[in-house]
Design a protein around this motif. Structure first.
Motif, short mmCIF file in Angstrom:
data_model
loop_
_atom_site.label_atom_id
_atom_site.label_comp_id
_atom_site.label_asym_id
_atom_site.label_seq_id
_atom_site.Cartn_x
_atom_site.Cartn_y
_atom_site.Cartn_z
N GLN A 1 -28.02 105.61 34.27
CA GLN A 1 -28.19 106.18 35.62
C GLN A 1 -27.97 107.68 35.61
O GLN A 1 -28.74 108.44 36.22
CB GLN A 1 -27.22 105.50 36.59
N VAL B 1 -30.95 109.47 33.95
CA VAL B 1 -32.08 109.61 34.87
C VAL B 1 -31.83 110.77 35.82
O VAL B 1 -32.71 111.61 36.06
CB VAL B 1 -32.32 108.30 35.65
N ALA B 2 -30.61 110.87 36.36
CA ALA B 2 -30.29 111.95 37.30
C ALA B 2 -30.40 113.32 36.63
O ALA B 2 -30.78 114.30 37.29
CB ALA B 2 -28.87 111.74 37.85
N GLY C 1 -32.51 114.02 34.25
CA GLY C 1 -33.89 114.24 33.81
C GLY C 1 -34.11 113.92 32.34
O GLY C 1 -35.19 114.20 31.81
N ALA D 1 -37.21 109.36 32.44
CA ALA D 1 -38.10 109.53 33.59
C ALA D 1 -37.59 108.82 34.83
O ALA D 1 -37.56 109.39 35.92
CB ALA D 1 -39.49 109.03 33.23
N ASP D 2 -37.21 107.54 34.69
CA ASP D 2 -36.81 106.77 35.86
C ASP D 2 -36.04 105.54 35.39
O ASP D 2 -35.88 105.30 34.20
CB ASP D 2 -38.03 106.36 36.70
N MET D 3 -35.57 104.73 36.37
CA MET D 3 -34.77 103.56 36.03
C MET D 3 -35.60 102.48 35.36
O MET D 3 -35.05 101.64 34.64
CB MET D 3 -34.09 103.01 37.28
N ALA D 4 -36.91 102.49 35.57
CA ALA D 4 -37.75 101.51 34.87
C ALA D 4 -37.72 101.78 33.36
O ALA D 4 -37.59 100.85 32.55
CB ALA D 4 -39.18 101.57 35.40
N GLU D 5 -37.81 103.06 32.99
CA GLU D 5 -37.71 103.40 31.57
C GLU D 5 -36.31 103.11 31.05
O GLU D 5 -36.13 102.62 29.93
CB GLU D 5 -38.05 104.87 31.35
N ALA D 6 -35.30 103.38 31.88
CA ALA D 6 -33.92 103.09 31.48
C ALA D 6 -33.72 101.60 31.21
O ALA D 6 -33.02 101.22 30.26
CB ALA D 6 -32.96 103.56 32.57
#
Length: 199
Positions: A145, A148-149, A151, A154-159
């Motif tokens: 998390q 992602v914040a 940068g 990219a986003d939580m889907a990638e995480a």
């Protein structure tokens, strides 16, 4: 006539959990796991060692997998750091180093390996393993998390995809007995630094 070599039997506390009985059962399960591995974990053996009744175990843990999950979680939170270094790679290195050490040096690794094995033919064990990745308390979740914040991802889907890759890596290393902490930085770098080498 009671067996004088058997531990004193603890009185059932009914549906309400007795902390003394609970502690004795968990301690007995840990001891048996250390002595014989998962194959020795039966409710009969644990109840006998703990001086508890089998109905008590079945009331508190529906399966031996549920009991093993509690054995595993008992010490995990104390063993794992909650790193926040400002770097995804560094946070993961610290977390995986702690996790591999925890698995290698105590009963937690044997318990978790047994749970993974049990999941091959037990739907509840399989669901418990899969559910960890969506658990907000899963240790990797806050690390990703923050990445992602910042940068870094990219986003939580990638995480979510990266979390799954790391979980698979950890489980493979646990099941094959390859928990050498010296490998952690290289493995994390291969996952996190995904730049195209041809550029």
């Amino acid at each position: 006539m009671p067996d004088p070599t058997s531990p004193p039997r603890r009185r059932s506390a009914g549906p309400r959990r007795s902390e003394a009985s609970h502690a004795a059962i968990i301690a007995a399960a840990e001891e048996i796991l250390a002595e014989t591995g998962f194959s020795g974990i039966t409710f009969e053996a644990v109840a006998r060692r703990a001086g508890a009744g089998k109905p008590t175990l079945y009331r508190w843990w529906p399966t031996r997998t549920a009991l093993m999950l509690e054995v595993y979680r008992r010490h995990k939170d104390e063993a794992l750091s909650r790193p926040d270094t400002g770097s995804l790679a560094r946070d993961l290195e610290i977390l995986l180093t702690d996790l591999w050490r925890f698995w290698r040096e105590g009963p937690g690794g044997r318990a978790y390996a047994a749970i993974i094995g049990e999941a091959q033919h037990d739907d509840r064990a399989r669901a418990a393993l899969a559910g960890q990745l969506d658990d907000p308390e899963f240790p990797m979740t806050p690390i990703f998390q923050r990445a992602v914040a910042r940068g870094e991802i990219a986003d939580m889907a990638e995480a979510a995809v990266l979390r799954e890759y790391l979980a698979a890596l950890n489980w493979f290393r646990l099941l094959t007995g390859r928990l050498d902490e010296a490998d952690v930085p290289r493995l994390v770098a291969a996952l996190v630094d995904r730049r195209d080498p041809r550029r």
